[in-house]
Design an enzyme around this catalytic site. Sequence first.
Site, short mmCIF file in Angstrom:
data_model
loop_
_atom_site.label_atom_id
_atom_site.label_comp_id
_atom_site.label_asym_id
_atom_site.label_seq_id
_atom_site.Cartn_x
_atom_site.Cartn_y
_atom_site.Cartn_z
CD GLU A 167 37.65 34.90 33.27
OE1 GLU A 167 38.76 35.55 33.86
OE2 GLU A 167 37.13 34.89 34.86
CD GLU A 353 37.85 30.21 33.64
OE1 GLU A 353 38.14 30.39 35.00
OE2 GLU A 353 38.04 30.50 32.61
C1 FCB Z 1 40.04 32.78 34.87
C2 FCB Z 1 40.60 32.69 33.43
C3 FCB Z 1 41.56 30.98 33.68
C4 FCB Z 1 42.33 31.49 35.01
C5 FCB Z 1 41.40 31.11 36.47
C6 FCB Z 1 42.29 31.15 37.91
O1 FCB Z 1 40.02 34.53 35.90
O2 FCB Z 1 39.96 31.91 32.62
O3 FCB Z 1 42.02 31.33 32.73
O4 FCB Z 1 43.13 31.47 34.53
O5 FCB Z 1 41.18 33.20 36.59
#
Ligand code: FCB
Length: 450
Positions: A167, A353
């Site tokens: 990210e 994620e």
């Molecule tokens: C993302 C991050 C991760 C965590 C989630 C909730 O942006 O990559 O580390 O904080 O959000």
Amino acid sequence: MSDTHTFPPGFLWGAATSAYQIEGSPLADGAGPSNWHRFSHLPGTVANDEHGDLACDHYRRYADDVMLMQEIGLNAYRFSIAWSRIFPKGRGPINLKGLDFYRRLLDKLNEAGIAPYVTLHHWDLPLALDERGGWANRDSAYWFADYAHNLFKVMGGQVRQWTTLNEPWVMVHEGYVEGSHPPGLSSLEQARQATHNLLRGHALAVQAFRADGGEGQIGLVVNLEPKYAASESKEDQSAMARMHAWMNRQYLDPVLLGHYPEELAEIHGQGLPDFPEADLRLIQEPIDFLGINYYSRSVVRHDPGLAPFYAGRARQDQAAHTAMDWEIFPEGLKSGLLWVKHRYGEIPLYITENGAAFDDAAPVHGRVSDPDRVAYLRSHLLAAREAIAEGVNLKGYFAWSLFDNFEWAHGYSKRFGLIHVDYATQARTLKDSALFYRRIIDSHGAELYW
Ligand code: FCB
């Protein structure tokens, strides 16, 4: 059980974490401090002045933690390397004790048949490099490529799947514009340089991987948040397009199409800088896959008071939200994946994620009931399955997160885990969502339809 109800053969079921969020012992065995170590120790930067000194104590409990992954049935695990464990000052000689931790973890994972998906950098920059200007320094791209090259050499035998950055948008937006993450700045000019250098560093690392004859695959992980306009008005529509360019296209367009979005000029108040053509060619270095982190969408409205974006969030009060106040919107996962396919072509994708924070109650007789998270996972997995049915080449899914952990500026107040962590005793308890996920994995997704 029909084929439309299971996931494609070989589809991976994983969970994700990152180094600073779970490891603890940030200075153990010769490790150097990271930007997050320093930032979280400054009063007032993190909720309740919390920090990652202990976190989930994974640095010491990693072997038991791999057993918990086996208990859930994971066949992949995404985690990140703390750069300053391996290079305490960011560059220079390898700290073998720091490296040894990851070697032992990787051995355990490989023995357990859990494929490691290693992120080279998930936000915790060595402090020594932060002090040299961090990502706003053009040399940062070379620092990162050197670090990556060294890791490919020493870990290549144990790792087949790499990602460069996690990210980059969050690093830049929170770190250089909002100042809520290190380096805590509020400078659009530095943000622009940092973005460009992160992308250069990413591409140089991919080149190093290929030059080193690295076996396996390498990709990039971005956050994707589909944008919707609050109304049909021209102002809202262009605010939406601007935020989409800023958050989503700013990273994907250069890597996959070779140019930055034109809308960025509206934010910077001038034309885009003349970055050398050679940089843009470099940034387009082909990658093997793209990792998408998806949590929510946002509905955008024009707001003349909110420079430099002139855009605000139109909160959808009628919709359900998580403890982060993020709208629960599974359709956005499907539409986001389809958007990537249509705009950027047939690149293999992972959901690297996806998950939700809720205010879970403490365990009662060894059980944590978290029906909201179960519902969140179910609806998003169904959305992912629909995207596959519409032709998206999705290779795997990683739940965020394996554990409750240090949620950056929110400290330990937001629990995202499949596994509950009692921070006082470090006791781990599989939540109902972990047991649900285990059934999904066992049935290769079919249970979603039962
Ligand atoms: C993302 C991050 C991760 C965590 C989630 C909730 O942006 O990559 O580390 O904080 O959000």
